[in-house]
Design a protein around this motif. Sequence first.
Motif, PDB file in Angstrom:
ATOM      1  N   LEU A   1     -67.894 104.425  89.687  1.00 15.24           N
ATOM      2  CA  LEU A   1     -67.366 104.366  91.260  1.00 15.24           C
ATOM      3  C   LEU A   1     -65.889 103.964  91.223  1.00 15.24           C
ATOM      4  O   LEU A   1     -65.337 103.872  92.456  1.00 15.24           O
TER       5      LEU A   1
ATOM      6  N   GLN B   1     -72.166  93.846  81.733  1.00 16.48           N
ATOM      7  CA  GLN B   1     -73.133  92.562  81.300  1.00 16.48           C
ATOM      8  C   GLN B   1     -73.083  92.500  79.851  1.00 16.48           C
ATOM      9  O   GLN B   1     -72.571  93.283  78.953  1.00 16.48           O
TER      10      GLN B   1
ATOM     11  N   GLN C   1     -81.014 108.481  86.144  1.00 15.50           N
ATOM     12  CA  GLN C   1     -81.258 107.786  87.315  1.00 15.50           C
ATOM     13  C   GLN C   1     -80.331 106.730  87.269  1.00 15.50           C
ATOM     14  O   GLN C   1     -79.836 106.313  88.282  1.00 15.50           O
ATOM     15  N   ILE C   2     -80.029 106.053  86.159  1.00 16.65           N
ATOM     16  CA  ILE C   2     -79.238 104.825  86.243  1.00 16.65           C
ATOM     17  C   ILE C   2     -77.885 105.081  86.646  1.00 16.65           C
ATOM     18  O   ILE C   2     -77.361 104.453  87.224  1.00 16.65           O
TER      19      ILE C   2
ATOM     20  N   ARG D   1     -71.539 103.169  83.974  1.00 15.78           N
ATOM     21  CA  ARG D   1     -72.266 102.817  85.394  1.00 15.78           C
ATOM     22  C   ARG D   1     -71.114 101.762  86.339  1.00 15.78           C
ATOM     23  O   ARG D   1     -70.983 102.067  87.391  1.00 15.78           O
TER      24      ARG D   1
ATOM     25  N   PHE E   1     -69.005  96.087  86.845  1.00 18.52           N
ATOM     26  CA  PHE E   1     -69.501  94.843  86.121  1.00 18.52           C
ATOM     27  C   PHE E   1     -70.349  95.073  85.084  1.00 18.52           C
ATOM     28  O   PHE E   1     -71.258  96.221  84.705  1.00 18.52           O
TER      29      PHE E   1
ATOM     30  N   GLU F   1     -77.662 105.971  90.648  1.00 21.57           N
ATOM     31  CA  GLU F   1     -77.900 104.826  91.612  1.00 21.57           C
ATOM     32  C   GLU F   1     -76.656 104.417  92.360  1.00 21.57           C
ATOM     33  O   GLU F   1     -76.823 104.277  93.432  1.00 21.57           O
ATOM     34  N   PRO F   2     -75.435 103.951  91.689  1.00 24.00           N
ATOM     35  CA  PRO F   2     -74.542 103.366  92.166  1.00 24.00           C
ATOM     36  C   PRO F   2     -73.876 104.715  93.205  1.00 24.00           C
ATOM     37  O   PRO F   2     -73.699 104.273  94.135  1.00 24.00           O
TER      38      PRO F   2
ATOM     39  N   ALA G   1     -79.559  95.148  81.083  1.00 25.88           N
ATOM     40  CA  ALA G   1     -78.848  95.442  81.897  1.00 25.88           C
ATOM     41  C   ALA G   1     -79.245  96.924  82.481  1.00 25.88           C
ATOM     42  O   ALA G   1     -78.746  97.386  83.664  1.00 25.88           O
ATOM     43  N   LEU G   2     -79.951  97.470  81.646  1.00 27.29           N
ATOM     44  CA  LEU G   2     -80.418  98.853  82.211  1.00 27.29           C
ATOM     45  C   LEU G   2     -81.849  98.864  82.632  1.00 27.29           C
ATOM     46  O   LEU G   2     -82.744  98.453  81.756  1.00 27.29           O
TER      47      LEU G   2
ATOM     48  N   ILE H   1     -75.683 107.000  94.678  1.00 31.57           N
ATOM     49  CA  ILE H   1     -76.559 107.260  95.940  1.00 31.57           C
ATOM     50  C   ILE H   1     -76.498 105.894  96.878  1.00 31.57           C
ATOM     51  O   ILE H   1     -76.229 106.294  98.004  1.00 31.57           O
TER      52      ILE H   1
END
Lengths: 341, 444
Positions: A169, A94, A109-110, A165, A92, A113-114, A100-101, A116
């Motif tokens: 994935l 934005q 960290q940003i 980001r 996604f 996150e996905p 969005a951050l 983790i």
Amino acid sequence: MLKVDDLHVWYELKRFGLGHAGYVRAVDGVSFELNAGEAMACVGESGCGKSSLMKTILRLNKPTKGTIDFKGINVGELDGLDLRDYRSKVGFIQQDPFGALAPFMTIQQILEEPLIINGFTNAAERQSKIETIMEEVKLTPVEEILPKFPHMLSGGQQQRVVIARAMILEPDLLVADEPVSMLDASVRVEILKLLRNLQEKHNLAVIYITHDLSTVRYFSEYIFVMYAGQIVEFAPIKSLLENPTHPYTQALLEASGDPDAKNALEYKEIPPGEPPSLVNPPSGCRFHPRCKFAIKGKCDVDMPKPMPVVDGSNMAITGNKHVAACWLVEEEWKERAGLTN
Amino acid sequence: MIRWSEIRQYPSAIVGLAIIFGFILLALYAVITIPYSEALERWRGGEAVVENNPRNARPTWVNWFNQENLPPTLILDSRELPETAISYTTISDDIEEKVITMSFDYEYASFVPELTFFIEADFIEKQPFVEIFWVTPNGEEIRAGEVTPGGQEIYRPTQDDRVMRRVEANSAEVGFFLDPSLAEPTPQKGTYQVRLVGLIFEEESDFEAKLVMYGAVHGIAGTDHLRRDISVALLWGTPIAMAFGLVAALVITAANMIIAATSVWYGGWVDSAIQRVTDVNLILPGLPLLILIGTLYSRSIWVILGMVIALNIFGGGVKTYRSIFLQTRELPYIEAAQAYGAGSRRIIFRYLIPRVIPLVIPALVTSVPAFVFTEATLALLGLGDPVLPTWGKVIENARSQGALFNGYYYWMLEPAVLMMLVGVGFSLVGFALDRIFNPKLREI
């Protein structure tokens, strides 16, 4: 790969928090299909249901009616871990990169996150993934950027983080919601080229949502135009730009300004009035109150079905899937049929 | 998140931090130098603990503002005297005479408020007989009493009619020190001598004597009506007040935030339920409830702290933070987090709450003194902890003993000043943090 069939997204309106007061029909019967490696643009003015459609594909909303089929999974029914799994396959991007951050997280960290959340427990593996994707979106030097906070980056860099980001994935589908509209004109093309490269490299399906027709041609194979929750025209990008058929598409193209000095002096005709209420949409064709070609007794009574568009002088149904939901198309077919007869 | 260079721009914050730091040091000092059990012991009082303390004595530092010094407590103890001050004379087979000679210098302009002999006798059947002679600096000798101590005897000359007939004053404390050459009652300055002449009738028996001339000043904080040293309560009140204020402020703020974030994130009936509970909680009369708990259940400070927290978990903060979270929820990064699969709990704790923390920290810091005052308020209403020494208890005692009518200003002012300093310290830091975290305020 992605098949959307007769999708309806209605929001219930409540009176004083309790009584039912009708529905907002944000998306009202949308169908389309998207294959791997294809990019599809979705254009339309604010409030036409683009965002609702996008959120439903991301499964942030639940469809009211109709199905979204992703590689044989019915997305509307997903729950719990299956839903998380699905979301990990959909990236996604934005509109507002700064919004969005999370402002209190570092880029490290940003991006972590996905990973983790989706069960990458090995820190070294996460780190290598982060570094790979940052190289890929050209966020270099990596070590320098990772400990920074979003506000320390430029708009273009922020959007690259957002793209990284979304890509980290390794999704199959990318939903890009006006990815360049908040950026400086100078970096827009860069970002679009980056997206295009990523799409080709990873064989991604992309849904590119925008109201800016001038950026569409850089990017997508197909385009559909939404108006008041419905698709009014669907076509390969070239066909639509050369031969806009629906009066609304024509108006939209007319309004989209190519940077040309003569445009500053010219008066452009735009459809009168405003987009209709989605609570009580007009009967028949939803565009008819603003349409200068509206046929009394027809356009305001019956809802037009999508019909293949007559391609220029060519008689046959165009081989390139150009369809429009407008009675004028039927009229034209009839006219043609009459002429040949 | 916050840099020292930013704080340094606000001198008021430096002052505030210094005050808070001072209180933390004071609290540590109290806890380290006076162990908990000893603090309770000294605050409970009782004759054994506070025998040597004067009653309602001012703090020593009032002497800095007086032209003539007020006397501190003077203690003369036969057990601590050199051997030359004690002599034994055999009078007959059974009788021995023991003479204890104690002397001291008196250089103060006012009389001793209270004077007591503690005579401890050790005998089998026959008690010793002790005569007390008081010799003033000009050589006059007053018979200051005859005592037949049975074990531990407390002898106050003022309460002895025979002594009172011999002195020309209303009390022995004045009579023993009076300078006869002056019209105004003034104590003589110089060396006094107290001689105790005791007859001992048994081989093994003996007696020891202690003379306590209670002072008009005592320690750094003075004493109260029960001879307790107020400094114990002021010192130990510091860690208690800090713990009470900080724990209450932290727990309540954290709970408010989590509840508000949950309410906003889940929405629907969860939101409605939480908001209705908060509404009801807000109209509950907090103070009467605390009084009820204190009267019927327990006045322990930890029970009261628990109740204060329980009453505020669904407090006004839930409403305030909810309004902030309603905005935060709509931010695009929350949507993004959902899109990459973050669960509700992760969104609440990792995405919603951290965003609001900068707004909350100043409020949290500023709210600490409010809870310190709450403890004092409850103590003033008679709901203070019955065993712990707290600032509120000191104020309550001062009020009930009419400290201000009787001129014991120090008794009321000392804890009040400490509480005001806590308020000032935390407020100064809170305001500065507010300006640092929320820069829009800088222009106002």
